[in-house]
Design an enzyme around this catalytic site. Structure first.
Site, short mmCIF file in Angstrom:
data_model
loop_
_atom_site.label_atom_id
_atom_site.label_comp_id
_atom_site.label_asym_id
_atom_site.label_seq_id
_atom_site.Cartn_x
_atom_site.Cartn_y
_atom_site.Cartn_z
N GLU A 1 -16.38 1.90 -9.86
CA GLU A 1 -16.20 2.08 -8.42
C GLU A 1 -15.08 3.09 -8.18
OE1 GLU A 1 -16.24 -0.54 -4.33
OE2 GLU A 1 -15.47 -1.49 -6.15
N ASP B 1 -13.65 2.63 2.33
CA ASP B 1 -12.60 2.75 1.32
C ASP B 1 -13.13 3.04 -0.07
OD1 ASP B 1 -13.51 -0.05 1.04
OD2 ASP B 1 -11.86 -0.20 -0.38
N ASP C 1 -18.28 0.19 -0.81
CA ASP C 1 -18.83 -0.69 0.21
C ASP C 1 -18.86 0.03 1.55
OD1 ASP C 1 -16.13 -0.65 0.92
OD2 ASP C 1 -15.72 -2.50 -0.18
N TYR D 1 -7.68 -6.85 0.25
CA TYR D 1 -6.46 -6.07 0.11
C TYR D 1 -5.24 -6.87 0.59
CZ TYR D 1 -9.20 -1.88 -0.92
OH TYR D 1 -10.03 -0.96 -1.51
#
Length: 530
Positions: free
Chosen positions: A494, A97, A100, A248
């Site tokens: 990120e 995603d 990571d 999430y």
């Protein structure tokens, strides 16, 4: 700098010795070159075409699984080849995603829904830019994985363990962390992730209807099963799967995803049962009661309200007409809030004009808003309507123009003079918070890099990343337009797949528009037919 200040600097030069005047002049010139750029930039069609091209390259960098022969991002290699083995299911594939090495089902599904919607909305422009096949490949990489993750009608594998992954800073090719997967089923419901995955597969089925009808039918079959499963066994997935809470969590609940999925299934099947679901549950599920100022992987209301406002309202169906009108009212509340034209409740903006929702990965909200407003602008133009915000008319051109300012800010027309799309333009983030990009390429060094070795040797390095994560859209600046390019500053540096997905078609739309204007030799309406 103002013209008056420049005059004052120049006016002292004749009073100085020649050598000192020259030194002073070059010193000031060098100083201004180091200052952030604050002027607006005029982008050509080629700039937007390049951004489109690079946005699709980014999805290749995020691939998990066995990479294909035509992989263009060559610093990546095969990874996650045993995913699902521990649970006796094939879960190889899909997307990481962000920075990571985890495959999170809810944001991945939203990514594919938005990729599909942007391709549906701007198909002709993507084709004209020569990127249609790459867009289809980006969608299919996700939907192929969802088919694997849905082996039974009431089972969906949705989550890996983020905790164990985050202990390590490793290339995906070297992963030694647990790859245990978690599922939802009848005893452990997850209507939110089931609904979003159903929406993704339904939207993708529309995309593949002409080019691959058999695959389109297969996706629709899975979408219908997942919607039925999510609706029958209701619950939040992060309450069924504990490891989801810290990454999430479904803060908005699952009712928005069920409405969202129903609308996409209606669009993909034309089955009135799905439309009835979206109409009958519009009030109790919040579709026509929540007024929103954000649209994201978690909160789908603004997106479904935009779609709901575009539904054909039959003359004889009073309930449908009434509900579509209420969907439209909520959709316009969102649009007006983005335009800063509501009476009192508007989305905040930075001094440089960027929408600002919150400090952590704010760009995700900018990209979704940009897409929704551009799509809604085109809808208003096609149906010969205008928007009314707080009693004042707003034309489709005004909405489109504002959406374009957000894209241009992303690409470098901002106070920092930085393109927040990595690899685009002369200045962009060099230290993206991304494991694979920050370390030696597996292609160049196949030696194993251990869990803590990555933190010790790469994470804290001040030097730029060793691989450029081309096309990634990072979290972006703070509320004052300031940006710190540090790997550890993950709130800003990120990048995420769902940041980029909504912009794919937007870039194509702007490329086609600028190309049309330049070829005609004069300005045209922003939402004219391309």
């Amino acid at each position: 700098m103002s013209e008056n200040r420049k005059c004052r600097v120049v006016s002292v030069l004749p009073l100085l010795p020649q050598w000192l005047a020259l030194f002073f002049f070059f010193f000031i010139s060098a100083l201004f070159q180091l200052l952030p750029l604050s002027q607006s930039l005029d982008f050509t069609s080629d700039h937007y075409k390049e951004a489109l091209h690079k946005s699709l390259l980014y999805f290749e960098a995020q691939r998990s699984g066995h990479l294909p022969y035509n992989q263009r991002v060559t610093w990546r290699h095969h990874s996650g080849l045993t995913d699902g083995l521990e649970q006796g299911v094939d879960l190889v594939g899909g997307y990481y995603d962000a920075g990571d090495n985890v495959k999170f089902g809810l944001p991945m599904a939203f990514t594919i829904t938005m990729l599909s919607w942007t391709v549906i909305q701007f198909r002709d422009e993507i084709v004209a830019a020569g990127e249609y096949q790459h867009a289809l490949e980006a969608i299919k990489w996700g939907t192929d994985y969802f088919i694997k993750a849905h082996p039974q009608p009431h089972v969906l594998w949705v989550q890996a363990n983020g905790d164990t992954d985050h202990y390590c800073w490793q290339r995906p090719e070297d992963m030694t962390t647990s790859r245990r997967a978690y599922k939802i089923d009848e005893e452990h419901p997850g209507s939110d992730v089931a609904g979003e995955t159903a929406a993704a597969m339904a939207a993708a089925s529309i995309v593949f209807r002409e080019t691959n009808p058999h695959y389109s039918h297969l996706l629709l079959h899975h979408a219908q099963q997942l919607f039925e499963f999510g609706d029958k066994y209701r619950g939040k997935y992060d309450e069924s799967i504990g490891v989801a809470e810290g990454y999430y969590p479904s803060v908005s609940g699952y009712m928005d995803e069920l409405l969202w999925a129903a609308l996409w299934l209606y669009k993909s099947t034309d089955n009135s049962d799905y439309l009835s679901y979206a109409i009958q549950n519009a009030h109790s599920f919040g579709g026509i009661t929540w007024s929103m100022m954000e649209f994201s992987w978690d909160v789908k209301y603004a997106g479904l309200q935009i779609i709901g406002s575009m539904l054909p309202a039959g003359k004889k169906n009073e309930e449908l007409k009434k509900t579509v009108k209420e969907y439209k009212s909520k959709a316009e509340y969102y649009v007006c809030a983005c335009l800063n034209k509501n009476n009192s409740t508007n989305v905040d903006r930075t001094p440089g004009g960027l929408l600002y929702i919150r400090q952590w990965n704010n760009m995700q909200y900018v990209s979704t808003a940009t897409f929704l407003l551009m799509a809604y602008s085109d809808h208003l133009h096609a149906t010969n309507q205008i928007l009314t915000c707080n009693g004042s008319p707003v034309t489709p051109d005004e909405i489109f123009s504002w959406a374009k300012t957000q894209v241009d800010y992303i690409l470098g027309s901002n106070p920092m003079g930085i393109s927040y799309m990595v690899g685009h333009g002369p200045r962009y983030p060099q230290r993206v918070h991304h494991r694979g990009a920050s370390m030696e390429s597996y292609k160049n060094n196949k030696g194993f890099i251990g869990c803590t070795q990555g933190y010790d040797n790469y994470y804290g390095r001040k030097e730029p990343n060793q691989n450029v994560l081309v096309g990634a859209l990072v979290g972006g600046p703070d509320k004052n337009d300031q940006f710190r390019d540090k790997r550890g500053n993950y709130m800003q540096t990120e990048a995420c797949t769902y940041n980029v997905a909504p912009l794919v078609g937007v870039f194509a739309r702007l490329h086609a528009l600028e190309q049309s204007i330049s070829s005609s030799g004069f300005d045209q309406p922003l939402v004219s037919s391309i």
